[in-house]
Design an enzyme around this catalytic site. Sequence first.
Site, PDB file in Angstrom:
ATOM      1  N   ARG A  16       0.828  -1.215   0.000  1.00  0.00           N
ATOM      2  CA  ARG A  16       0.000   0.000   0.000  1.00  0.00           C
ATOM      3  C   ARG A  16       0.866   1.270   0.000  1.00  0.00           C
ATOM      4  O   ARG A  16       0.513   2.281   0.611  1.00  0.00           O
ATOM      5  CB  ARG A  16      -0.979   0.007   1.173  1.00  0.00           C
ATOM      6  CG  ARG A  16      -2.038  -1.064   1.101  1.00  0.00           C
ATOM      7  CD  ARG A  16      -2.994  -0.977   2.271  1.00  0.00           C
ATOM      8  NE  ARG A  16      -2.329  -1.360   3.517  1.00  0.00           N
ATOM      9  CZ  ARG A  16      -2.790  -1.129   4.736  1.00  0.00           C
ATOM     10  NH1 ARG A  16      -3.933  -0.485   4.880  1.00  0.00           N
ATOM     11  NH2 ARG A  16      -2.134  -1.515   5.799  1.00  0.00           N
ATOM     12  N   HIS A 698     -16.484  11.428   2.493  1.00  0.00           N
ATOM     13  CA  HIS A 698     -15.326  11.066   1.682  1.00  0.00           C
ATOM     14  C   HIS A 698     -14.471  12.284   1.334  1.00  0.00           C
ATOM     15  O   HIS A 698     -13.497  12.170   0.607  1.00  0.00           O
ATOM     16  CB  HIS A 698     -15.787  10.362   0.402  1.00  0.00           C
ATOM     17  CG  HIS A 698     -16.446   9.044   0.676  1.00  0.00           C
ATOM     18  ND1 HIS A 698     -17.772   8.954   0.997  1.00  0.00           N
ATOM     19  CD2 HIS A 698     -15.958   7.780   0.704  1.00  0.00           C
ATOM     20  CE1 HIS A 698     -18.088   7.679   1.199  1.00  0.00           C
ATOM     21  NE2 HIS A 698     -17.008   6.958   1.030  1.00  0.00           N
TER      22      HIS A 698
END
Length: 758
Positions: A16, A698
Amino acid sequence: MVTTHNLGFPRIGAKRELKFALENYWKGDVTLDQLAETGAQLRQRHWQNQSALDLVPVGDFSFYDQVLDMSFLLGNIPDRVRHLDGNTLDNYFRVARGRSAQDSSCSCVHAGEMTKWFDTNYHYIVPELSAETEFSLDASRLLAQLAQARQLKVSAKPVIIGPLTYLWLGKTRDASDKLALLPRLLPAYITLLNQLAEQGCEWVQIDEPILVTELDASWQQAFIAAYDALQAGSAKLLLATYFGQLKDNLPLLCKLPVQGIHIDAINGQDEIGQLIQQLPADTVLSLGVINGRNIWKTDLHATLEWLEPVHRLLQTRLWIAPSCSLLHVPVDLSSEQKLDSRIQYWLAFALQKLDELQILAKALNNGRVSVQEELIANHVAIERRRTSSLVHNPAVKAAIAKIDATLGKRNSAYEQRAIKQSALLKLPDYPTTTIGSFPQTTEIRQARNQFRLGNLDEVAYKALMQNEIARCVREQEALGLDVFVHGEAERNDMVEYFGEQLEGYAFSQFGWVQSYGSRCVKPPILFGDISRPKAMTVEWIKYAQSLTDKPMKGMLTGPVTILNWSFVRDDQPRSVSCYQLALAIREEVLDLEQAGVRVIQIDEAALREGLPLRRSQWSEYLQWAVESFRITANGVQDETQIHTHMCYSEFNDIIASIANMDADVITIETSRSAMELLDAFDDFNYPNQIGPGVYDIHSPNIPNQEHIVQLMRKAAERIPAQRLWVNPDCGLKTRAWEEVIPALKNMVAAARVLRAAA
């Protein structure tokens, strides 16, 4: 010789790396140059991972989303960011998340609408279109990646989204015809194709996945017009489709003047014969023979049985690849150290899928004897999985056989339930709540990790989690919310948490998959029959309820979402696995009710996502999906209020099925779409309560009170105020407390304004 290639590679990194680089850049901890260097390193590594292929995708790497990349490449940048200070990447992140790294903590701009990429759990930023939209090519990002690939001597195949799919994915706010923009769009594509050819690219992959959907005559005709025009470009085109069958679009595809086509042979194997008959004699046929969306090993023997005759017929015109981009699977299975070795033996992640592709290519080019050992090992793995006692549980199969219609029915109709629930809960008009999770702080994640590693005992871990739950309750008391949640401090993920406590699931350590931007999920592996050995949430919810007199929601993930957000077994119908999950979660619902919890939220965020891409196939899916939810939810008494939640999905066209779920309250995302999702209620009289999300979680931006009031008044034009809730559009785990507290203060204040005016 058969040609091997790939449609796309996971870009987030095996560890990641891109996620952490992005988040550090947004926080100001790394520079733009450092972020760019991370991107360059990841691209180089990923191209090296694919070096055995004949053609390697370039342009599939993105700092946020490939559709947003295409919008910027085409110069389709929203006016609200076009003239703001900063560089192109600043504006790119402003559209993606409402704020760039350079902006202050105050609200910057409205983030672009986000929704699901076809029937996957990947989210894209919706292109914004209008009758005035103009396009202006800026291929600098793609050309820079191509230059890097050329320097590294990569056999590059640039990847772009096709013009019809780009328009189809977009939205117009002025009711204009998207197809009317095609003549303005095509010159940009022609110029782009010529630029790529000038850089030495023989082939360009142009993705048109909408060819597996139902297209009306105007869109089919637009394909012919578009690709007739694109013949003016110099590069050879490999037109790629995936995620389904072509069906009535097959003859159309074969008529298009392209040099090659790619189809998803995992879904469309039955169409290959017809394709071969209709394709021009010099057209390349690329077959997606490895499943790019699931993690089970390919049955190489079975694949070769049908692939070898195709190869004999097509010879060098046959290319093979995964069915779609490998964006949807983890990077490397070899990183897994704790996964049950018996289950790991059945799996293949992105790198292993490319290995499978090479085995198939060698078998085709040199005969099966050249890969005999690999084929034997693969056959052993396939057979062990097929016969494993880990997979099959007779008791679960017997329970499925006993399902009948009574399991999915509430005792009374909604109108009668609502009266009883109102008397019990005593909520005001415009009741306020949140969707479930509160910020997952560094301390929470560290405690959970230490507990997993054995460095923190269960007593200490439980005490730490209870402290976090108590904090959430205190904050909600101070904010004045009406229905509380416990904050989900103990949960790593809304699906993984439940899967860890169910029989029939396995879990990876590093099986991360990008959901959107820097957000990654680690889907659990549903490998066998599902059962619930013990209660999963009751103790945590009971503790939270003991701290307050306000109603405390029990928080569960529904069976359809657990199914759609897992890597699902492929040896039985998905409906059967969903029914198994429904029975397991039903037991948890009943235990919560028995414990005195009178509000229970069962999230079905992925209900819409699981819809087949063709409307003609919707009814079967919706039948078992809705029934599974009803089995889960409807064993409770009338006084128990059932909530469900759905986020970032277009569901106006399935509103009747959503109503048929018969949840007492549904909460949905509406903040980024400016309440557009409520258009469904113009023509459909939704019978129950609804909470249109007014806080876009978000984005780091904090909604102000006036904006929330405006959104709710817009909602009240369609839904009676007495049936409206006020809530964020999703859980708050990804946000920080310093963002959440002022946002929720504004939300509660807005509810008070609405009540005063009622």
